[in-house]
Enzyme design. Structure first.
Site, PDB file in Angstrom:
ATOM      1  N   ARG A  77       0.854  -1.199   0.000  1.00  0.00           N
ATOM      2  CA  ARG A  77       0.000   0.000   0.000  1.00  0.00           C
ATOM      3  C   ARG A  77       0.888   1.246   0.000  1.00  0.00           C
ATOM      4  NH1 ARG A  77      -3.955   0.274   4.955  1.00  0.00           N
ATOM      5  NH2 ARG A  77      -5.047  -1.368   3.833  1.00  0.00           N
ATOM      6  N   ARG A 146      -1.422   7.075   9.550  1.00  0.00           N
ATOM      7  CA  ARG A 146      -1.649   6.539   8.200  1.00  0.00           C
ATOM      8  C   ARG A 146      -1.667   7.682   7.188  1.00  0.00           C
ATOM      9  NH1 ARG A 146      -3.786   1.447   8.094  1.00  0.00           N
ATOM     10  NH2 ARG A 146      -3.123   0.247   9.903  1.00  0.00           N
ATOM     11  N   LYS A 230      -3.662   2.063  14.813  1.00  0.00           N
ATOM     12  CA  LYS A 230      -3.581   2.982  13.671  1.00  0.00           C
ATOM     13  C   LYS A 230      -4.138   4.355  14.058  1.00  0.00           C
ATOM     14  CE  LYS A 230      -6.143   0.064  11.239  1.00  0.00           C
ATOM     15  NZ  LYS A 230      -7.071  -0.581  10.291  1.00  0.00           N
ATOM     16  N   LYS A 232      -5.523   8.060  12.158  1.00  0.00           N
ATOM     17  CA  LYS A 232      -5.899   8.570  10.831  1.00  0.00           C
ATOM     18  C   LYS A 232      -6.234  10.049  10.870  1.00  0.00           C
ATOM     19  CE  LYS A 232      -7.322   4.103   9.119  1.00  0.00           C
ATOM     20  NZ  LYS A 232      -8.383   3.264   8.523  1.00  0.00           N
ATOM     21  N   CYS A 453     -15.155  -2.529  -0.375  1.00  0.00           N
ATOM     22  CA  CYS A 453     -13.781  -2.877   0.001  1.00  0.00           C
ATOM     23  C   CYS A 453     -13.350  -4.100  -0.810  1.00  0.00           C
ATOM     24  CB  CYS A 453     -13.725  -3.180   1.486  1.00  0.00           C
ATOM     25  SG  CYS A 453     -14.532  -4.742   1.889  1.00  0.00           S
ATOM     26  N   CYS A 459      -8.446 -10.322   1.159  1.00  0.00           N
ATOM     27  CA  CYS A 459      -8.486  -9.896   2.546  1.00  0.00           C
ATOM     28  C   CYS A 459      -8.715 -11.076   3.483  1.00  0.00           C
ATOM     29  CB  CYS A 459      -9.596  -8.862   2.752  1.00  0.00           C
ATOM     30  SG  CYS A 459      -9.654  -8.343   4.471  1.00  0.00           S
ATOM     31  N   CYS A 498     -16.742  -7.315   5.970  1.00  0.00           N
ATOM     32  CA  CYS A 498     -16.710  -7.572   7.416  1.00  0.00           C
ATOM     33  C   CYS A 498     -16.935  -6.251   8.144  1.00  0.00           C
ATOM     34  CB  CYS A 498     -15.371  -8.223   7.812  1.00  0.00           C
ATOM     35  SG  CYS A 498     -14.064  -7.039   8.174  1.00  0.00           S
ATOM     36  N   CYS A 502     -13.914  -0.765   6.054  1.00  0.00           N
ATOM     37  CA  CYS A 502     -12.904  -0.127   5.205  1.00  0.00           C
ATOM     38  C   CYS A 502     -13.491   0.775   4.111  1.00  0.00           C
ATOM     39  CB  CYS A 502     -12.000  -1.182   4.583  1.00  0.00           C
ATOM     40  SG  CYS A 502     -11.080  -2.108   5.829  1.00  0.00           S
TER      41      CYS A 502
HETATM   42 FE1  SRM Z   1      -9.039  -1.181   6.228  1.00  0.00          FE
HETATM   43  C1  SRM Z   1      -7.855  -3.844   7.925  1.00  0.00           C
HETATM   44  C2  SRM Z   1      -8.286  -2.615   3.312  1.00  0.00           C
HETATM   45  C3  SRM Z   1      -9.503   1.776   4.701  1.00  0.00           C
HETATM   46  C4  SRM Z   1     -10.746  -0.076   8.966  1.00  0.00           C
HETATM   47  N1  SRM Z   1      -8.142  -2.919   5.728  1.00  0.00           N
HETATM   48  C5  SRM Z   1      -7.697  -3.870   6.580  1.00  0.00           C
HETATM   49  C6  SRM Z   1      -6.928  -4.965   5.823  1.00  0.00           C
HETATM   50  C7  SRM Z   1      -5.485  -4.599   5.819  1.00  0.00           C
HETATM   51  C8  SRM Z   1      -7.165  -6.396   6.305  1.00  0.00           C
HETATM   52  C9  SRM Z   1      -6.280  -6.991   7.352  1.00  0.00           C
HETATM   53  O1  SRM Z   1      -6.053  -6.369   8.399  1.00  0.00           O
HETATM   54  O2  SRM Z   1      -5.842  -8.121   7.140  1.00  0.00           O
HETATM   55  C10 SRM Z   1      -7.586  -4.803   4.415  1.00  0.00           C
HETATM   56  C11 SRM Z   1      -6.753  -5.264   3.229  1.00  0.00           C
HETATM   57  C12 SRM Z   1      -7.657  -5.829   2.173  1.00  0.00           C
HETATM   58  C13 SRM Z   1      -7.020  -6.115   0.887  1.00  0.00           C
HETATM   59  O3  SRM Z   1      -7.066  -7.283   0.444  1.00  0.00           O
HETATM   60  O4  SRM Z   1      -6.481  -5.220   0.256  1.00  0.00           O
HETATM   61  C14 SRM Z   1      -8.007  -3.351   4.451  1.00  0.00           C
HETATM   62  N2  SRM Z   1      -8.796  -0.516   4.370  1.00  0.00           N
HETATM   63  C15 SRM Z   1      -8.573  -1.279   3.283  1.00  0.00           C
HETATM   64  C16 SRM Z   1      -8.713  -0.482   2.008  1.00  0.00           C
HETATM   65  C17 SRM Z   1      -7.776  -0.929   0.899  1.00  0.00           C
HETATM   66  C18 SRM Z   1     -10.179  -0.580   1.553  1.00  0.00           C
HETATM   67  C19 SRM Z   1     -10.538   0.037   0.228  1.00  0.00           C
HETATM   68  O5  SRM Z   1     -11.578  -0.375  -0.267  1.00  0.00           O
HETATM   69  O6  SRM Z   1      -9.875   0.910  -0.264  1.00  0.00           O
HETATM   70  C20 SRM Z   1      -8.472   0.935   2.560  1.00  0.00           C
HETATM   71  C21 SRM Z   1      -7.029   1.340   2.553  1.00  0.00           C
HETATM   72  C22 SRM Z   1      -6.864   2.771   2.941  1.00  0.00           C
HETATM   73  C23 SRM Z   1      -5.473   3.319   2.835  1.00  0.00           C
HETATM   74  O7  SRM Z   1      -5.033   3.639   1.734  1.00  0.00           O
HETATM   75  O8  SRM Z   1      -4.851   3.514   3.883  1.00  0.00           O
HETATM   76  C24 SRM Z   1      -8.942   0.763   3.990  1.00  0.00           C
HETATM   77  N3  SRM Z   1      -9.897   0.579   6.767  1.00  0.00           N
HETATM   78  C25 SRM Z   1     -10.090   1.639   5.942  1.00  0.00           C
HETATM   79  C26 SRM Z   1     -11.018   2.549   6.537  1.00  0.00           C
HETATM   80  C27 SRM Z   1     -11.542   3.852   5.907  1.00  0.00           C
HETATM   81  C28 SRM Z   1     -10.652   5.020   6.171  1.00  0.00           C
HETATM   82  O9  SRM Z   1      -9.544   4.876   6.679  1.00  0.00           O
HETATM   83  O10 SRM Z   1     -11.076   6.117   5.847  1.00  0.00           O
HETATM   84  C29 SRM Z   1     -11.395   2.006   7.752  1.00  0.00           C
HETATM   85  C30 SRM Z   1     -12.470   2.570   8.717  1.00  0.00           C
HETATM   86  C31 SRM Z   1     -12.045   3.787   9.427  1.00  0.00           C
HETATM   87  C32 SRM Z   1     -11.330   3.424  10.690  1.00  0.00           C
HETATM   88  O11 SRM Z   1     -10.147   3.117  10.629  1.00  0.00           O
HETATM   89  O12 SRM Z   1     -11.975   3.424  11.741  1.00  0.00           O
HETATM   90  C33 SRM Z   1     -10.668   0.776   7.891  1.00  0.00           C
HETATM   91  N4  SRM Z   1      -9.215  -1.823   8.138  1.00  0.00           N
HETATM   92  C34 SRM Z   1     -10.000  -1.245   9.095  1.00  0.00           C
HETATM   93  C35 SRM Z   1      -9.941  -2.047  10.289  1.00  0.00           C
HETATM   94  C36 SRM Z   1     -10.689  -1.761  11.621  1.00  0.00           C
HETATM   95  C37 SRM Z   1      -9.944  -0.805  12.462  1.00  0.00           C
HETATM   96  C38 SRM Z   1     -10.562  -0.648  13.831  1.00  0.00           C
HETATM   97  O13 SRM Z   1     -10.409   0.405  14.428  1.00  0.00           O
HETATM   98  O14 SRM Z   1     -11.186  -1.594  14.328  1.00  0.00           O
HETATM   99  C39 SRM Z   1      -9.108  -3.148   9.997  1.00  0.00           C
HETATM  100  C40 SRM Z   1      -8.720  -4.294  10.931  1.00  0.00           C
HETATM  101  C41 SRM Z   1      -7.769  -3.907  11.985  1.00  0.00           C
HETATM  102  O15 SRM Z   1      -7.152  -2.849  11.968  1.00  0.00           O
HETATM  103  O16 SRM Z   1      -7.637  -4.717  12.907  1.00  0.00           O
HETATM  104  C42 SRM Z   1      -8.686  -2.969   8.629  1.00  0.00           C
HETATM  105 FE1  SF4 Z   2     -11.246  -6.788   4.627  1.00  0.00          FE
HETATM  106 FE2  SF4 Z   2     -13.211  -6.193   6.257  1.00  0.00          FE
HETATM  107 FE3  SF4 Z   2     -11.641  -4.248   5.343  1.00  0.00          FE
HETATM  108 FE4  SF4 Z   2     -13.338  -5.420   3.719  1.00  0.00          FE
HETATM  109  S1  SF4 Z   2     -13.889  -4.233   5.527  1.00  0.00           S
HETATM  110  S2  SF4 Z   2     -11.158  -5.024   3.288  1.00  0.00           S
HETATM  111  S3  SF4 Z   2     -13.376  -7.502   4.438  1.00  0.00           S
HETATM  112  S4  SF4 Z   2     -11.006  -5.893   6.653  1.00  0.00           S
END
Ligand code: SRM
Ligand code: SF4
Length: 650
Positions: A77, A146, A230, A232, A453, A459, A498, A502
């Protein structure tokens, strides 16, 4: 004001990841050792540290075979403050996707790019290439700041937008990790060729400011344990919610005077979306207004907020470790008071702001200095070539020929800018030839405003499909809207595989959140501008029941909405009790299924016989799903069922 007291000794046992960070020698080990080993994957500890370097170990879940090693691969990323992707970096990423990845690039919801499918043996070459081409993956994942978001729109005549870009970059620099690990591991210690950071930012990072710095360490701001989780940040301008500000840990809103001079920033903090099903103690939360800070103090204020979360965020339970929980547990006043201790003075009162709106900036526009910009929609952020749709080729050709910079948008789209008017027709010609629609009015609006997502197959946390499922689901929603007489209606649909959220589904008007195989939790009532949290309406909606579930709600919306009221605003105004009441007494219009004789007889041939049978939705959908799954026609299936029934009667 008194100097901040030293952080409390954690009364509860720190989580395992805290130990891994502590033992990593500032993000070096075990990655530095294991990257040299001839293996397909890393150890559990290395996986945690690798995240800080911008990579996730994944496996292709489509290829899982019981008893065999997983098909290990890596996601990379990039971190692009304000979504900026210089042309050289774009071309490098495009090439890496073909050379080492799965031939696609994925624009993310935080204005970055992801590459998927990279094998461990190619990881070093891929990261090195990104660094050498003006990019970085450092801190794109992991317990650290991030990618810093900012509105992508390149309005050159709007000073506030220019400040948002400038400060997004500066905050990213301020909070960037200082360890030498990244360049040691991926560039064999070579120094990266990167833009010089502003001396003001460098000085601010080194200033102590009442305990914001951990002395005598390679990471003065983060210390040996980095952040609890993390973190943000986004920077925006009054009224522009293209960055989904309420979902961020920290948002700065640029405040200018009447002559467009920068005065300072309003501060929002405590937003976040990740949650876990059936764990009430985890929840999505919108950010609170915290206060205002003058421009000269902004870096110290940001450091004070980071230090508060660093020292008081929960390090024992990672599900309770985000800043939103600290603010929620403490309340805004206690949080502000602690931040002010680190800051060394009070924050000023929050300044009045206009309403925040969402705009996607698609299509051709003037950028305010005679040049043009072009916003291009990317379905779910996936840049690929498929049949006559050649988006990847089109983007590469445009960058190769015109050397244009890109701003990725927080909605998985992109904007080319600095386009000379004379270049417009040649760029349009490439896009037309590659089958890319640029007129936003010609994009199906449900698709235009939707996000999903990646979920399966990459994922590891996905419970259901998302990116691969949403096109079909949006098409079904469109068919349903047409059926109930809401032909021109559209709203914001977001889907995740899930509850981590994201694609920010909890801010959508209609949010689908994977909750069991082929089932989604459904959220309703977010606003079209993402200024309000939606609420969960049902826990597990099987994918196949989407029509029968949504039809009564759409009919109620059609009957009882106010003029111009959006679907999300309607659900929020009426509330779930009223919606449930309507749904309970709803009688669907029967659907007519036409059953034709299998082999037309002489008699029927002459008069084209068609026999009509009326079915209610649930039965119709059952017939349809079964017929599709068996690869047969509905007529055939109904005929067989009726034959069986009559046989049973006789
Ligand atoms: Fe996310 C984890 C993809 C934005 C909340 N996110 C993941 C992981 C890395 C899965 C993992 O931990 O094994 C996913 C990788 C999937 C893949 O196959 O690529 C993933 N997140 C993404 C992306 C690529 C989704 C997308 O459709 O674009 C986004 C990448 C953003 C970037 O460039 O940095 C992405 N993730 C977000 C957002 C939205 C945002 O940041 O504006 C959120 C919700 C906002 C927040 O953080 O509260 C988000 N991702 C999570 C979480 C839950 C965090 C939490 O506080 O509980 C996880 C899991 C974790 O961190 O344990 C996670
Ligand atoms: Fe993976 Fe859940 Fe984030 Fe979708 S929302 S990319 S299933 S961690």
């Amino acid at each position: 004001m008194v100097k901040s007291a030293p952080p409390p000794i954690a009364s509860r046992k720190p989580s395992k990841v805290e130990g891994i960070k502590e033992n990593s020698n500032f993000l070096r080990e075990p990655v530095a050792t294991q990257i040299l080993e001839d293996t397909t994957h890393f150890s559990e500890d290395a996986i945690q540290i690798l995240k800080f370097h911008g990579s996730y170990q994944q496996d292709n879940r489509d290829n899982r075979v019981k008893g065999q090693e997983k098909d290990y691969q890596f996601m990379l990323r990039t971190k692009n403050p304000g979504g900026l992707v210089p042309p050289q970096l774009y071309l490098a990423l495009d090439k890496l996707a073909d050379e080492y990845g799965n031939h696609t690039l994925r624009a993310t919801t935080r204005q970055g790019f992801q590459l998927h499918g990279i094998l461990k043996k190619n990881l070093k070459a891929a990261i090195a290439s990104i660094i050498q081409n003006l990019g970085s993956t450092l801190g794109a994942c992991g317990d650290i700041n991030r990618n810093v978001m900012a509105p992508p729109v390149p309005l050159k005549n709007r000073a506030d937008y220019q400040y948002a870009w400038e400060y997004a970059q500066n905050i990213a620099d301020l909070l960037s990790p200082q360890t030498g690990a990244y360049y040691e591991i991926w560039l064999d210690g070579e120094k990266a060729i990167s833009a010089e950071e502003s001396p003001e930012v460098k000085a601010a990072r080194e200033r102590n400011g009442n305990g914001t710095i951990v002395h005598d360490t390679e990471e003065p701001l983060y210390g040996t344990h980095y952040m609890p989780r993390k973190f943000k940040v986004s920077v925006t301008v009054p009224g522009d919610n293209s960055i989904d500000l309420y979902s961020q840990d920290l948002t700065l809103v640029v405040i200018t005077d009447e002559q467009d001079n920068l005065q300072g920033f309003n501060i929002f903090a405590g937003g976040g979306l990740g949650r876990t099903h059936n764990k009430e103690e985890t929840f999505a939360r919108v950010a609170d207004p915290i206060g205002y800070v003058a421009k000269d103090d902004v870096y110290d204020a940001v450091k004070a907020i980071v230090a508060t979360q660093r020292d008081y965020g929960d390090r024992s339970d990672r599900r309770h470790a985000r800043l939103k929980y600290l603010i929620n547990d403490w309340g805004v006043d206690k949080f502000r008071a602690k931040v002010e201790e680190y800051f060394g003075k009070p924050l000023a009162p929050f300044q009045p702001l206009p309403e925040f709106k969402y705009e996607d900036f698609l299509g051709w526009h003037e950028q305010g200095d005679g040049n043009l910009f072009l916003g291009i929609s990317i379905d779910n952020g996936r840049v690929k070539d498929e049949g006559t749709f050649q988006l990847k080729t089109a983007l590469r050709e445009i960058v190769e020929q015109f050397n244009l910079p890109i701003r990725l948008t927080p909605h998985q789209n992109l904007i080319f800018y600095e386009i000379a008017p004379a270049q417009k027709s040649a760029i349009q010609e490439i896009l037309d030839r590659c089958g890319i629609v640029t007129d936003p009015g010609k994009i199906e609006p449900l698709e235009r405003y939707a996000m999903a997502c990646p979920a399966l197959p990459t994922c590891g946390l996905a419970i259901t499909e998302s990116e691969r499922a949403i096109p079909g689901i949006l098409a079904r929603i469109r068919t349903l809207l047409d059926k109930v007489g809401l032909q021109n209606e559209h709203f914001v649909v977001r889907m995740t595989g899930c509850p981590n959220g994201c694609a920010r589904p909890y801010m959508a008007e209609l949010g689908f959140v994977g909750s069991a195989p082929e089932s989604y939790q459904v959220w309703l009532g977010g606003s079209p501008d993402q200024t309000r949290l939606a609420q969960p309406y049902v826990e597990k909606l099987p994918d196949k029941d989407i029509e029968s579930f949504l039809e009564p709600i759409f009919v109620f919306f059609k009957q009882s909405r106010k003029p111009q009221e959006s679907f999300g605003d309607f659900c929020d105004r009426l509330g779930f009790d009223a919606i449930r009441e309507f749904v309970a007494q709803y009688q669907p219009e029967p659907v007519t299924l036409t059953v034709e004789p299998e082999e037309p007889t002489l008699a029927t041939k002459s008069r084209k016989a068609r026999y009509r049978v009326s079915l209610h939705d649930d039965l119709y959908n059952k017939v349809k799903t079964t017929a599709t799954s068996q690869g047969r026609s509905m007529t055939e299936l109904v005929k067989e069922a009726l034959d069986a029934y009559f046989q049973h009667l006789t």
